[in-house]
Each structure stands twice: as C-alpha cells, then as structure tokens.
Design a protein around this motif. Structure first.
Motif, PDB file in Angstrom:
ATOM      1  N   ILE A   1       0.261 -12.428  -3.106  1.00  0.00           N
ATOM      2  CA  ILE A   1       1.650 -12.840  -2.894  1.00  0.00           C
ATOM      3  C   ILE A   1       1.798 -14.334  -3.215  1.00  0.00           C
ATOM      4  CG2 ILE A   1       3.316 -13.308  -1.040  1.00  0.00           C
ATOM      5  CD1 ILE A   1       2.507 -10.505   0.096  1.00  0.00           C
ATOM      6  N   GLU A   2       0.807 -15.105  -2.810  1.00  0.00           N
ATOM      7  CA  GLU A   2       0.885 -16.540  -3.109  1.00  0.00           C
ATOM      8  C   GLU A   2       0.756 -16.807  -4.608  1.00  0.00           C
ATOM      9  OE1 GLU A   2      -1.780 -18.338  -0.288  1.00  0.00           O
ATOM     10  OE2 GLU A   2      -0.237 -18.191   1.290  1.00  0.00           O
ATOM     11  N   ALA A   3      -0.060 -16.011  -5.268  1.00  0.00           N
ATOM     12  CA  ALA A   3      -0.158 -16.168  -6.722  1.00  0.00           C
ATOM     13  C   ALA A   3       1.201 -15.900  -7.360  1.00  0.00           C
ATOM     14  CB  ALA A   3      -1.203 -15.207  -7.280  1.00  0.00           C
ATOM     15  N   SER A   4       1.880 -14.872  -6.867  1.00  0.00           N
ATOM     16  CA  SER A   4       3.212 -14.543  -7.395  1.00  0.00           C
ATOM     17  C   SER A   4       4.194 -15.674  -7.088  1.00  0.00           C
ATOM     18  CB  SER A   4       3.679 -13.221  -6.776  1.00  0.00           C
ATOM     19  OG  SER A   4       5.050 -13.019  -6.984  1.00  0.00           O
ATOM     20  N   ALA A   5       4.111 -16.209  -5.863  1.00  0.00           N
ATOM     21  CA  ALA A   5       5.022 -17.290  -5.475  1.00  0.00           C
ATOM     22  C   ALA A   5       4.763 -18.545  -6.310  1.00  0.00           C
ATOM     23  CB  ALA A   5       4.861 -17.590  -3.990  1.00  0.00           C
ATOM     24  N   ASN A   6       3.483 -18.867  -6.501  1.00  0.00           N
ATOM     25  CA  ASN A   6       3.153 -20.050  -7.308  1.00  0.00           C
ATOM     26  C   ASN A   6       3.649 -19.901  -8.729  1.00  0.00           C
ATOM     27  OD1 ASN A   6       1.916 -21.459  -5.308  1.00  0.00           O
ATOM     28  ND2 ASN A   6      -0.151 -20.666  -5.779  1.00  0.00           N
ATOM     29  N   ALA A   7       3.423 -18.734  -9.286  1.00  0.00           N
ATOM     30  CA  ALA A   7       3.770 -18.532 -10.690  1.00  0.00           C
ATOM     31  C   ALA A   7       5.278 -18.556 -10.908  1.00  0.00           C
ATOM     32  CB  ALA A   7       3.189 -17.218 -11.183  1.00  0.00           C
ATOM     33  N   THR A   8       6.031 -18.326  -9.851  1.00  0.00           N
ATOM     34  CA  THR A   8       7.494 -18.327 -10.006  1.00  0.00           C
ATOM     35  C   THR A   8       8.119 -19.508  -9.253  1.00  0.00           C
ATOM     36  OG1 THR A   8       7.594 -16.806  -8.111  1.00  0.00           O
ATOM     37  CG2 THR A   8       7.740 -15.831 -10.309  1.00  0.00           C
ATOM     38  N   SER A   9       7.265 -20.419  -8.785  1.00  0.00           N
ATOM     39  CA  SER A   9       7.723 -21.569  -7.994  1.00  0.00           C
ATOM     40  C   SER A   9       8.726 -21.139  -6.933  1.00  0.00           C
ATOM     41  CB  SER A   9       8.370 -22.636  -8.885  1.00  0.00           C
ATOM     42  OG  SER A   9       7.537 -22.936  -9.954  1.00  0.00           O
ATOM     43  N   SER A  10       8.359 -20.125  -6.183  1.00  0.00           N
ATOM     44  CA  SER A  10       9.285 -19.701  -5.130  1.00  0.00           C
ATOM     45  C   SER A  10       8.535 -19.576  -3.810  1.00  0.00           C
ATOM     46  CB  SER A  10       9.955 -18.385  -5.512  1.00  0.00           C
ATOM     47  OG  SER A  10       8.982 -17.395  -5.725  1.00  0.00           O
ATOM     48  N   ASP A  11       9.285 -19.414  -2.744  1.00  0.00           N
ATOM     49  CA  ASP A  11       8.734 -19.360  -1.405  1.00  0.00           C
ATOM     50  C   ASP A  11       8.206 -17.947  -1.136  1.00  0.00           C
ATOM     51  OD1 ASP A  11       8.250 -19.219   1.267  1.00  0.00           O
ATOM     52  OD2 ASP A  11      10.211 -19.994   1.911  1.00  0.00           O
ATOM     53  N   PRO A  12       6.912 -17.800  -0.792  1.00  0.00           N
ATOM     54  CA  PRO A  12       6.388 -16.443  -0.576  1.00  0.00           C
ATOM     55  C   PRO A  12       7.095 -15.724   0.561  1.00  0.00           C
ATOM     56  CG  PRO A  12       4.783 -18.117   0.126  1.00  0.00           C
ATOM     57  CD  PRO A  12       5.878 -18.836  -0.591  1.00  0.00           C
ATOM     58  N   ASP A  13       7.676 -16.475   1.497  1.00  0.00           N
ATOM     59  CA  ASP A  13       8.321 -15.847   2.654  1.00  0.00           C
ATOM     60  C   ASP A  13       9.832 -16.016   2.637  1.00  0.00           C
ATOM     61  OD1 ASP A  13       5.756 -15.165   3.796  1.00  0.00           O
ATOM     62  OD2 ASP A  13       5.545 -17.331   4.156  1.00  0.00           O
ATOM     63  N   GLY A  14      10.360 -16.505   1.527  1.00  0.00           N
ATOM     64  CA  GLY A  14      11.793 -16.754   1.436  1.00  0.00           C
ATOM     65  C   GLY A  14      12.554 -15.499   1.065  1.00  0.00           C
TER      66      GLY A  14
END
Ligand code: SER
Length: 884
Positions: free
Chosen positions: A254-267
């Motif tokens: 999930i963090e990899a996905s959040a990093n790659a999209t510059s978004s909040d993993p829990d947002g």
C-alpha cells in the motif's frame, strides 16, 4: 512483531518438526483438478492423495499455498478493497495427513501452535464444530480445556467443507479469534456473526468422504486431515490489528502504491490502494504461474483483475501506468518464499506496462461514456445491459469493472441485458465464421465451443494435467462413448496437448479415465477447441468423465528444442545474409526442423558455418526464454519478427530468447531473438543442446530451405558421420586426418590407370591378337571388319581412326561385343567419302544386328544393338553397301 514472513516460517517449521514434509506451493492453475479455475486451497495439490488414487513417500505434509479466489466457486473479487479481509490472492498455511493422524492429533497440534508457538491468548479463542461431531467436541474439551459455550455446534455447510462440486470433503472445526468488544459483531451462529469482532482464522477439515457428480458420497479409504489458515488473518491478529491490509506485507505494498502516486495511504484513496495492493499480488502470481491476459478463461479473469486495479490507479490520479512500478516492492516482500516471482519479474513488469498502456487508451473515453449514460438515467436506475456491453466491447471494460465503478454511485447493471447483448454478438461471430471455410466438420466444434467453452491450454507450463471430457466426436457427430478399437476426437475443458499451429506439430500421448485408455495420435484446433485425435485402446471412455492427460514428453521436448532453435536460426540468418530474410514457413517436428525463408541464392559454405556457429553460441549462452502478451503493434514496435501473411488477433504472444553479446545487430537492443509465436519453447536456450544444419536447398522461387537437427538428433547425426569417417579410414588403412589426401591420391591413381587400360585395350585391338582378319578388297576398296571383345563403345572412335590411318584409303566396321549388347562404329577415309558414307555402312550393319538407327558423319558413324550375335551377317550387309 512477528512479520508475515516469520509467521510462515514458524508454521512450516513447527509442522516440519512434527514429522511433516514441507512441500512447496503448487501452481495457481490446478493441473490435477479440472473442476477448479484456480487453486483456492492448500488441499488442491493433494486431492488424489486423499482419494487414494496416488501415494507419495510421505503421509504428512505442510505447505504455504498460493491461492486465488476470483472466478469459479470461490470468488471474492467484488469485495476486495471494501472489506478488511477479502483478497483475490492470499496464502493458506496448512497441515495435511493422508490416512496418518486424524482429529485426535490435528486439534492438539493446531491448538499448541496457536497458543504456544504463536503465543496467542487462549482465552480469546473459540471454535465451531459440525453439529453432529461429538468426537471433535470431546477433543477440544480435553486438550484445550474449552468450555461448552466456546464450542459452537453449526449445522450448515459452513462446517462441512468441499473444494468443488466433486472430490474429497468432510466436516470441519473452525477456530475463531475474538478481537474484543470494542468491535461490533457476534460469535459464529449468532445474528451478529457477520461483524468483525469474531474472525475465523483456521479451518480444520476432517476429510472423510468423496463426493461424486451424481450426488452420492463414499467413505474415503483413509480418514485424512486438511487444514487451512489464511496467513493474512493470523498475521493481523499477531500484529495487533483486525485488518489484513494493516499487516506488514500488505502495508508495504500500500505504501509503494501511495509513494508512486504521491498520495496518502490512509487518505481518500485508501480503498484504491487496497485494491491495487491486492490485485498486484494476484496478477503477478498468476503471470508467474504462466497465466497470460487474454479474452477467455483464466486469462480473462487475470485481465479483469488487472483492469480493475488499473481503474483504481486512474482514480488515484496516476498520470502514467502504475502497476508495473510496484512489482519490485512485491518481489522484495515475497520473492524469497516464492522464487518463481523473481524469475518472472521482468515479464510481469513488461506485461503490466503493456496492458496498462493499452487500457489507458480507452479508459478515459469509457468512463466518459459511463458518466454520460448515468447522467441521463433517473435516480437509482440501473445501467442498461446494452451500455455495459458497449463498455465491454468497445472500451475493454469487463462487466465487473463497470459494476465496481457503479458501486461507488449506488447503482447496478442490468446483467440479463448484458448477457443478451453478448449472446447476440456471439451468434454474429458464428455466422461470420461458418463461411470461413475451415475444416469440413468444424461446425460440430463450433457447437462444442458454444456449449463447453474454448479449451484452456496448460501446455506452456505442464505436460500432464487432468481435464474433463467436454465432447466426443465420431464422423463429425457428437457421441456419448467410444470403445476399444474405435477412433474418436476428444475435447476437454483444459489440456496440456499442443494443437498443431505455426509449423509446430500437434502433441501425441495418452488420455486415461477410470474406464478406459485412448492413445492420442495428433492434436489440432478448431473454433478455439483443442481436438485430440485418438484411438481407444482399452475399455471405453465417456463424455463428461474426468481424464488424466499425458503428453508424450520425450517427443514434445524434442519438438520444443527444434522450435526454439528455429527462432535462433531465423535471427542468425538475418545477421549472416541481411534483413531481407523473413520466414516463409517452418516445420517443427520431433526428429528435425525445417525453415523456409526469403533469399535468392544458395548459401555459401562459409555463411552456413557462420550461422551454425552463431546459433550454437546462443544455445551455450543458456539464457531464459521469456514470453509476453501484447498488441501486434507493440510487438512490432519492439522489433519482433512476425510471420509473413499470418493473421493476428488483437493480442499476440511474443517469445524472446538470448541476450545480445555485443556482436549482433539485435532487435530491441538487448534481446537476440524476438518473435510472435504461440508455440512451446525450451525454458533456457541451453536445453536445445546442440544445433547442426543438414544443408540448404531451393524451396521455391526466391525461397531457400534449411533443414537442421537439435539435441540428441544432432549428436546422433554427428556420431553417424563420424562412424562413416572411421569406417572409411579403416578401409583406407590410414588415419582419419589423412582420409581426404588418401582419397585424392586414389582418385588420381585411378584416373591414370583407367587411361592406361584404355590405351592397352586399343593397342590390343589394333594388334588384333591372333584372330585379327586382314583387310579385304571389296569393289576396289580396302575394307577392315572386326568383332572385338574387352573394349567399350567409348574406345571405338579412336580405333576407327587408327584403322583408317593404317589403311590410308578404305572403310572400317568395328563391332564391340560388350556382353549382352553391342556397340558398332563405321569409318570411311576422307578420299572416299564423296561416294561412300560411314553412316550407310553402319546402318546396314546395325539393322542386321537387330538394332535401330545410329548415325554420325560420312567419315565416322556410331550406333548400338541389343546383341552381337549376327555379326557375320552384319559384316556381309556392310560388304553389300561397299559393292554399291
Ligand atoms: N480446505 C479447507 C479450506 O480451504 C482447509 O484447508 O478452508
């Protein structure tokens, strides 16, 4: 904190220490169970051990099994991302007993691992049992000390487990964990059981029965154990959460996905990240096990999962394809436990990139169409089937993707309308197809395809599998059974048999059911159905039966080596002769390969040697052979070689092998050979073994043909050549290295001896020996006539000349008795040819000898006859000519 990887090891080692074989996970595509789309439980690979059909050298086993539940009986796809515990991919930890221990040992083993091994607080655990299973209740009480209120009897299927409609099954006991009263939910069997408070973590199945298609059940020969614990659930509780997506492994994705999209993993994008993390696992693992995105069967389920993830990536605002960038994070987490993942990493990344790039081309337009349709619909109304079908057909939206998109808006799809539109399209395709003039009895296969679906091909990954007979055809008509001695065409729901195409011959082998055996002599394809041409050798086989399919593996591996070598040969020829070299046809049989290609002239020995050496260099490179699925355009853009004149669908399989060694020209810069190909290939180029070219010939105008051998056949050929050389050397009594010189010397000697012999014969004939007649005088002309033996027709002209020189003026007739035949020649000296022709003398003689014709010039004529028997009469006839 116990990481998921540690939990897996603890589990496997615990059961290993208790005498269990630690068995690797089986592939996600079940080879031994045609009733399943994907492996959805640990017991799948052991099905035949439970039923007693198969035995192995262990009777207890433990596994961490890759599972996919998407499509088929077990399907969790729709819920993924929206709940704490649904996955399309998960790992199931299990221990198995095959007639070894039963309940009395399975329950204590599980309890001790949970409470002692993992240190779970026993007071948080409770269990369910099948309502009639007093035995299990007693064991729980005795070993775990559970009170009656923590042993819940359940009368439903929840506590009776089966993998599919048929096969081993039995009552089960399930272990639950109470996450505490701060979470809503009730114990199993209560009205609030669907809440998240009480979570099932482990299912212990007491395998006792085998279920058959007709609804009957028999007792298994040996009572067995099959347990399954979702590793994500137990990891969640051991890591102090009740959300599988908060465990270390899922969180890192999930963090990899959040990093790659510059978004909040829990947002606000939390659900999207969860869907992406889950689907990244299922799609990557499916591809690592050989499933490739396609428009049917398993490949389509894979594509649906991919596209669902890709839409969520799009919803996160990812401007570029995302999924492939997350693969390294997955490999970092799971590559050690599942090495196949790392081995397939490049292929997985490239396939995801291709798929996402392609899907993005229509995604925006499809979503806009969806919005437009919805804006015109009344509040709460469903999307029409026709619109959903258009999204499917034109924009590549699988139905569940449309449903997923509508879910957020509280709407659904008219699925009946969708099915109708799909059926109408199929009918249209069928009408168009039946005019296409394929095999005469192909209509029957179209019916089979309509009813049973196209055949799922497993043969890229395996050469043995089980399948379910979908149709038996004799004389163009379906039939229910075929008996020993009959030939029959067999279709199954899945098969490892390759059907002839692209120059690769169809597989042969054996199909066995519980009632009969059929020998497969060829496999072909029509309407997407793989047709096994077979002869029933024993018993009878019936439509609908499960069957064990075994490809003749030795033959197939020889074919594979030849096919892969053909690709290397193609590239090597392009290097040696130029880019105009293009494939015009090929044959990949077990005993040899044949490759036809555009080229105008014979290939020099030097080029042949160069090509052969280059192919062998890439064989020795032993690089892995990789396959990917992409659009034909993408494949061409990469530089893939496509077969001239071949029709390609909207996706192609691209096979690559060899890494440029710096000397070659190459295709995509690093790969040596890159071709569109549906065939089966070696795993590594080294498996080709060796490559030997037999020669080049003209196939048709502008097309050359090379035949070659690989592996064992290549070695046998070289060995046979070597034996010939050795034999020759022995005959010549010289070392092999001197054979060419010796042969040359012998030929020279032979030539001079032949000249000498001819010369001696002529001299002998001239001297006439003792019976040489004197020249007679006929009509004032000197005439020498003679019958000769021991010389050939070739010697006659020279002898005629010599006699003419000796006579100075006169005529000559020579009849050579060559044993069974006669050669005849006549000559007249130049001073006489104005009035006398050698041709006339010859013809008169030949006619008497029973021959015909003959001819030449007035000074010299030649002819032949079947025998020299009438030589006297022939000479007399010649005399008559001289007399005028
Ligand atoms: N087969 C059972 C299940 O999948 C236990 O492993 O739950």
């Amino acid at each position: 904190m116990q990481t998921l990887n540690e939990i897996r090891s603890t589990f496997l080692n615990y059961y290993g220490d208790h005498g269990h074989a630690i068995v690797p996970s089986s592939p996600l595509v079940p080879r031994n169970d045609p009733t399943l789309m994907f492996t959805a439980a640990g017991m799948v690979q052991f099905k035949n051990l439970f039923t007693g059909v198969e035995t192995r050298d262990y009777s207890r086993a433990t596994t961490a099994q890759k599972c996919v539940r998407a499509g088929g009986k077990h399907n969790d796809l729709d819920n993924v991302g929206y709940t704490a515990r649904h996955h399309t991919f998960f790992e199931m930890l299990g221990n198995f007993s095959f007639g070894d221990y039963f309940k009395e040992e399975a329950i204590p083993l599980a309890w001790d691992l949970l409470t002692k091994g993992f240190g779970i607080d026993a007071s948080k655990l409770l269990v369910t049992v099948y309502h009639t299973d007093d035995e299990a209740v007693e064991i729980w009480k005795k070993h775990a000390g559970l009170s009656d209120d923590r042993i819940i009897r359940i009368a439903t299927d929840d506590n009776f487990w089966s993998a599919g409609p048929t096969g081993p099954c039995g009552p089960c006991t399930e272990i639950f964990y109470d996450h505490g009263d701060h979470i809503w939910g009730g114990p199993p069997g209560s009205p609030e059981e669907d809440g998240d408070r009480f979570v099932e973590i482990w299912n212990l199945v007491f395998m006792q029965y085998e279920q058959f298609e007709d609804g009957t059940r028999r007792d298994l020969p040996n009572k067995s154990i099959d347990t399954g614990m979702g590793i994500e659930r137990v990891a969640a509780l051991l890591q102090g959460t009740n959300d599988n997506y908060s465990t270390d492994l899922m969180r890192s994705l999930i963090e990899a996905s959040a990093n790659a999209t510059s978004s909040d993993p829990d947002g606000p994008g939390k659900t999207h990240h969860r869907v992406i993390a889950d689907h990244l696992r299922s799609t990557s693992f499916l591809m690592a096990d050989g499933v490739m995105p396609s428009n049917d069967g398993r490949g389509y389920v894979l594509r649906r999962i991919m596209r669902r993830a890709m839409r969520h990536a799009h919803l996160l605002g990812a401007a570029d394809p995302l999924m492939h960038r997350l693969v390294p994070a997955l490999v970092a987490q799971m590559g050690q436990a599942y090495p196949e993942l790392g081995q397939a990493q490049t292929m997985i990344e490239q396939t995801l990139l291709q798929e996402e790039t392609r899907f993005r081309q229509t995604l925006d337009r499809g979503l806009k169409l969806l919005d437009d349709e919805l804006s015109g619909l009344p509040e709460g109304a469903n999307l029409s089937g026709a619109s959903a079908f258009k999204l499917y057909d034109t924009y590549g939206f699988p139905l569940d993707l449309t449903q997923d998109a509508l879910r957020e808006k509280g709407r659904a799809v008219d699925t009946d309308g969708f099915d109708d539109a799909m059926a109408a399209q199929k009918a249209k395709a069928r009408a168009a197809w039946s005019g296409s003039g394929e095999a005469a009895d192909a209509t029957v296969w179209f019916d089979v395809a309509d009813k049973a679906g196209v055949t799922d091909f497993l043969g890229y990954e395996t050469e043995t599998a089980e399948g379910k007979i979908a149709a038996l055809v004799q004389d163009g008509k379906t039939t229910d059974t075929a008996e020993a001695g009959q030939t029959v065409q067999i279709a199954l729901n899945q098969t490892p048999f390759y059907a002839e195409s692209g120059g690769q011959l169809g597989d042969t082998g054996v199909i066995t059911t519980t009632t009969g055996t059929a020998r497969v002599t060829d496999t072909r394809k029509a309407a997407g159905v793989f047709i096994h041409f077979a002869e029933v050798e024993k018993g009878s086989i019936y439509n609908g039966q499960d069957a064990v399919l075994e490809v003749d593996a030795t033959r197939r591996s020889a074919i594979r080596a030849n096919h892969s070598a053909t690709h290397l040969l193609h590239e090597a020829l392009r290097h040696a002769l130029g880019d105009h070299v293009a494939q015009r046809g090929s044959l990949n049989a077990a005993d040899r390969l044949r490759f036809d290609f555009s080229h105008n002239e014979a290939i020099s020995a030097q080029d042949m040697a160069r090509v052969e050496a280059e192919v062998n260099a890439y064989v020795r490179q032993n690089s892995t052979v990789e396959t990917r699925i992409m659009t034909p355009d993408d494949a061409r853009a990469l530089g893939a070689q496509a077969l001239f004149g071949e029709k390609y669908g909207d996706e192609v399989r691209v096979v690559s092998m060899g890494t440029q060694d710096g000397s070659g020209k190459g295709t995509d810069g690093t790969t040596y050979s890159l071709e569109l190909c549906g065939g089966t290939h070696v795993a590594r180029t080294g498996d080709i073994g060796a490559f030997v070219m037999l020669g080049d010939s003209a196939s048709s105008a502008g097309v050359r043909r090379i035949e070659a051998l690989t592996g064992e056949a290549a070695l046998s050929h070289l060995r046979a050549q070597d034996a010939l050389l050795t034999k020759t050397a022995t005959e010549l009594k010289s070392p092999a290295t001197s054979v060419p010189e010796r042969v040359r010397a012998l030929l020279d000697e032979r030539r001079s001896l032949a000249n000498e012999v001819a010369q001696l014969r002529r001299e002998l004939a001239m001297s006439g020996g003792s019976n040489a007649p004197e020249a007679q005088e006929i009509n004032g002309i000197a005439f020498h006539a003679q019958v000769l033996t021991g010389i050939t027709g070739k010697d006659l002209p020279a002898l005629i000349d010599e006699h003419k020189t000796r006579l100075k003026s006169g005529a000559v007739l020579l009849i050579a008795d060559t044993g069974g035949k006669a050669a005849v020649a006549a000559g007249v000296t130049d001073d006489l040819i104005a009035n006398l022709s050698a041709v006339d003398i010859l013809r008169a003689a030949v006619a008497e000898l029973g021959g015909k014709g003959g001819g030449g010039r007035p000074d010299m004529a030649q002819g032949g006859s079947p025998s020299a028997d009438n030589a006297e009469a022939a000479i007399a006839a010649a005399t008559t000519v001289l007399k005028g």
